[in-house]
Design an enzyme around this catalytic site. Structure first.
Site, PDB file in Angstrom:
ATOM      1  N   GLY A  46       0.854  -1.183   0.000  1.00  0.00           N
ATOM      2  CA  GLY A  46       0.000   0.000   0.000  1.00  0.00           C
ATOM      3  C   GLY A  46       0.882   1.222   0.000  1.00  0.00           C
ATOM      4  O   GLY A  46       1.771   1.340  -0.838  1.00  0.00           O
ATOM      5  N   GLU A  47       0.684   2.083   0.957  1.00  0.00           N
ATOM      6  CA  GLU A  47       1.489   3.298   1.059  1.00  0.00           C
ATOM      7  C   GLU A  47       2.142   3.301   2.437  1.00  0.00           C
ATOM      8  O   GLU A  47       1.448   3.414   3.448  1.00  0.00           O
ATOM      9  CB  GLU A  47       0.558   4.516   0.858  1.00  0.00           C
ATOM     10  CG  GLU A  47       1.266   5.790   0.575  1.00  0.00           C
ATOM     11  CD  GLU A  47       2.247   5.684  -0.593  1.00  0.00           C
ATOM     12  OE1 GLU A  47       1.862   5.189  -1.672  1.00  0.00           O
ATOM     13  OE2 GLU A  47       3.411   6.085  -0.406  1.00  0.00           O
ATOM     14  N   SER A  48       3.461   3.155   2.458  1.00  0.00           N
ATOM     15  CA  SER A  48       4.126   2.969   3.751  1.00  0.00           C
ATOM     16  C   SER A  48       3.942   4.151   4.693  1.00  0.00           C
ATOM     17  O   SER A  48       3.840   3.970   5.906  1.00  0.00           O
ATOM     18  CB  SER A  48       5.609   2.659   3.542  1.00  0.00           C
ATOM     19  OG  SER A  48       6.238   3.672   2.803  1.00  0.00           O
ATOM     20  N   CYS A  78       6.021  -5.394   0.024  1.00  0.00           N
ATOM     21  CA  CYS A  78       6.222  -4.085  -0.596  1.00  0.00           C
ATOM     22  C   CYS A  78       6.233  -2.963   0.445  1.00  0.00           C
ATOM     23  O   CYS A  78       7.204  -2.827   1.182  1.00  0.00           O
ATOM     24  CB  CYS A  78       5.196  -3.877  -1.702  1.00  0.00           C
ATOM     25  SG  CYS A  78       5.721  -2.637  -2.894  1.00  0.00           S
ATOM     26  N   ARG A 106      12.968   3.556  -1.425  1.00  0.00           N
ATOM     27  CA  ARG A 106      11.538   3.552  -1.763  1.00  0.00           C
ATOM     28  C   ARG A 106      11.351   3.829  -3.246  1.00  0.00           C
ATOM     29  O   ARG A 106      12.070   4.641  -3.820  1.00  0.00           O
ATOM     30  CB  ARG A 106      10.796   4.635  -0.983  1.00  0.00           C
ATOM     31  CG  ARG A 106      10.300   4.200   0.356  1.00  0.00           C
ATOM     32  CD  ARG A 106       9.407   5.262   0.965  1.00  0.00           C
ATOM     33  NE  ARG A 106       8.074   5.253   0.374  1.00  0.00           N
ATOM     34  CZ  ARG A 106       7.183   6.216   0.572  1.00  0.00           C
ATOM     35  NH1 ARG A 106       7.471   7.251   1.331  1.00  0.00           N
ATOM     36  NH2 ARG A 106       5.995   6.141   0.003  1.00  0.00           N
ATOM     37  N   ILE A 134       5.098  -3.302  -7.872  1.00  0.00           N
ATOM     38  CA  ILE A 134       4.363  -2.042  -8.080  1.00  0.00           C
ATOM     39  C   ILE A 134       5.007  -0.954  -7.224  1.00  0.00           C
ATOM     40  O   ILE A 134       4.948  -1.019  -5.993  1.00  0.00           O
ATOM     41  CB  ILE A 134       2.874  -2.198  -7.703  1.00  0.00           C
ATOM     42  CG1 ILE A 134       2.233  -3.348  -8.504  1.00  0.00           C
ATOM     43  CG2 ILE A 134       2.122  -0.893  -7.933  1.00  0.00           C
ATOM     44  CD1 ILE A 134       0.845  -3.735  -8.037  1.00  0.00           C
ATOM     45  N   ARG A 135       5.624  -0.011  -7.848  1.00  0.00           N
ATOM     46  CA  ARG A 135       6.381   1.027  -7.118  1.00  0.00           C
ATOM     47  C   ARG A 135       7.175   0.376  -5.981  1.00  0.00           C
ATOM     48  O   ARG A 135       7.169   0.817  -4.829  1.00  0.00           O
ATOM     49  CB  ARG A 135       5.447   2.118  -6.577  1.00  0.00           C
ATOM     50  CG  ARG A 135       4.822   2.955  -7.709  1.00  0.00           C
ATOM     51  CD  ARG A 135       4.061   4.145  -7.184  1.00  0.00           C
ATOM     52  NE  ARG A 135       3.019   3.743  -6.267  1.00  0.00           N
ATOM     53  CZ  ARG A 135       2.927   4.127  -5.005  1.00  0.00           C
ATOM     54  NH1 ARG A 135       3.815   4.937  -4.490  1.00  0.00           N
ATOM     55  NH2 ARG A 135       1.939   3.715  -4.258  1.00  0.00           N
ATOM     56  N   HIS A 170       4.504  -8.507  -4.644  1.00  0.00           N
ATOM     57  CA  HIS A 170       3.178  -8.763  -4.068  1.00  0.00           C
ATOM     58  C   HIS A 170       2.673 -10.176  -4.381  1.00  0.00           C
ATOM     59  O   HIS A 170       1.859 -10.326  -5.293  1.00  0.00           O
ATOM     60  CB  HIS A 170       2.153  -7.797  -4.682  1.00  0.00           C
ATOM     61  CG  HIS A 170       2.333  -6.368  -4.298  1.00  0.00           C
ATOM     62  ND1 HIS A 170       1.825  -5.841  -3.136  1.00  0.00           N
ATOM     63  CD2 HIS A 170       2.949  -5.358  -4.934  1.00  0.00           C
ATOM     64  CE1 HIS A 170       2.119  -4.561  -3.074  1.00  0.00           C
ATOM     65  NE2 HIS A 170       2.806  -4.235  -4.143  1.00  0.00           N
ATOM     66  N   GLU A 172       0.482 -11.707  -2.953  1.00  0.00           N
ATOM     67  CA  GLU A 172      -0.968 -11.712  -2.682  1.00  0.00           C
ATOM     68  C   GLU A 172      -1.783 -11.273  -3.893  1.00  0.00           C
ATOM     69  O   GLU A 172      -2.993 -11.470  -3.931  1.00  0.00           O
ATOM     70  CB  GLU A 172      -1.290 -10.821  -1.467  1.00  0.00           C
ATOM     71  CG  GLU A 172      -1.166  -9.306  -1.680  1.00  0.00           C
ATOM     72  CD  GLU A 172       0.267  -8.772  -1.601  1.00  0.00           C
ATOM     73  OE1 GLU A 172       1.219  -9.594  -1.615  1.00  0.00           O
ATOM     74  OE2 GLU A 172       0.440  -7.541  -1.559  1.00  0.00           O
TER      75      GLU A 172
HETATM   76  N1  GLN Z   1       6.068   2.762  -2.868  1.00  0.00           N
HETATM   77  C1  GLN Z   1       5.194   2.368  -1.829  1.00  0.00           C
HETATM   78  C2  GLN Z   1       5.701   2.819  -0.476  1.00  0.00           C
HETATM   79  O1  GLN Z   1       6.868   2.948  -0.253  1.00  0.00           O
HETATM   80  C3  GLN Z   1       5.004   0.882  -1.819  1.00  0.00           C
HETATM   81  C4  GLN Z   1       4.158   0.443  -2.977  1.00  0.00           C
HETATM   82  C5  GLN Z   1       3.438  -0.837  -2.787  1.00  0.00           C
HETATM   83  O2  GLN Z   1       3.254  -1.339  -1.685  1.00  0.00           O
HETATM   84  N2  GLN Z   1       2.967  -1.363  -3.885  1.00  0.00           N
HETATM   85  O3  GLN Z   1       4.901   3.020   0.380  1.00  0.00           O
END
Ligand code: GLN
Length: 191
Positions: A46-48, A78, A106, A134-135, A170, A172
């Site tokens: 998600g978004e850390s 992630c 990141r 993903i990112r 991921h 999941e």
């Molecule tokens: N770039 C996101 C972060 O550092 C992580 C992206 C993800 O969990 N898919 O929060």
């Protein structure tokens, strides 16, 4: 045995589904009291920054650090890995749990548009895993106690240290895939 999925933000439901495939009892962990009911915890992607903020707000942040000292198992994917890391090289001000002795960058592969999928060979698994990045963070350094279970393009992508397991990708998000979750369940079971 019950496994919790941290229910702050991110791909919570997908982790629950992967655990259900393994016939695991699951629980979404939103409050401090939920944490007491589980034998291990998954921190989703998600978004850390958001996940960190909400963990602090609920008190889960401090509690988990104490529980980890007692060997409480945690699996991060992630953003979950970013939260667990010792340091974020390109966001030093972002506080982390420091439960996994790795340095991460990141969004190491670039922005959303640079997201990709690749076949990942994992130690102990016969067939490769489809890795969805993903990112994703890049692990730039691993400490001596960290075991690298899989690498991609020369970078560790699945690591373990004691009862902490973490992936930069991921598992999941791949339908029908539960082998990495199984590794975690085995860790929780003490295998
Ligand atoms: N770039 C996101 C972060 O550092 C992580 C992206 C993800 O969990 N898919 O929060």
């Amino acid at each position: 045995m019950k496994i919790g999925v941290l229910g702050m933000q991110g791909d919570i439901r997908e982790h629950i589904q992967a655990l259900r495939q393994l016939d695991c009892d699951t629980q979404i962990v939103k409050k401090l009291k939920d944490l007491k009911e589980v034998d291990g915890l998954i921190i989703p992607g998600g978004e850390s920054t958001t996940i960190t903020r909400l963990m602090k707000l609920t008190g889960i942040w401090d509690e988990i650090k104490e529980m980890a000292k007692e060997g409480f198992p945690i699996f991060g994917t992630c953003a979950g890995l970013v939260v667990l890391a010792r340091e974020i090289t390109n966001a030093k001000e972002q506080e982390t749990l420091g439960l996994l002795d790795v340095s991460v960058e990141r969004n190491g592969y670039g922005r959303q548009i640079n997201s990709f999928e690749a076949e990942i060979e994992v130690e102990g698994l016969e067939l490769p895993v489809r890795g969805v990045f993903i990112r994703a963070p890049i692990i730039t350094h691993v400490g001596d106690d960290v075991k690298v279970l899989s690498s991609h393009r020369g970078r560790p992508v699945l690591v373990a240290q004691g009862k902490v397991l973490a992936a930069t990708f991921h598992p999941e998000l791949v339908k029908g895939e539960s082998r990495i979750h199984r590794l975690f369940v085995e860790m929780v079971n003490g295998k």
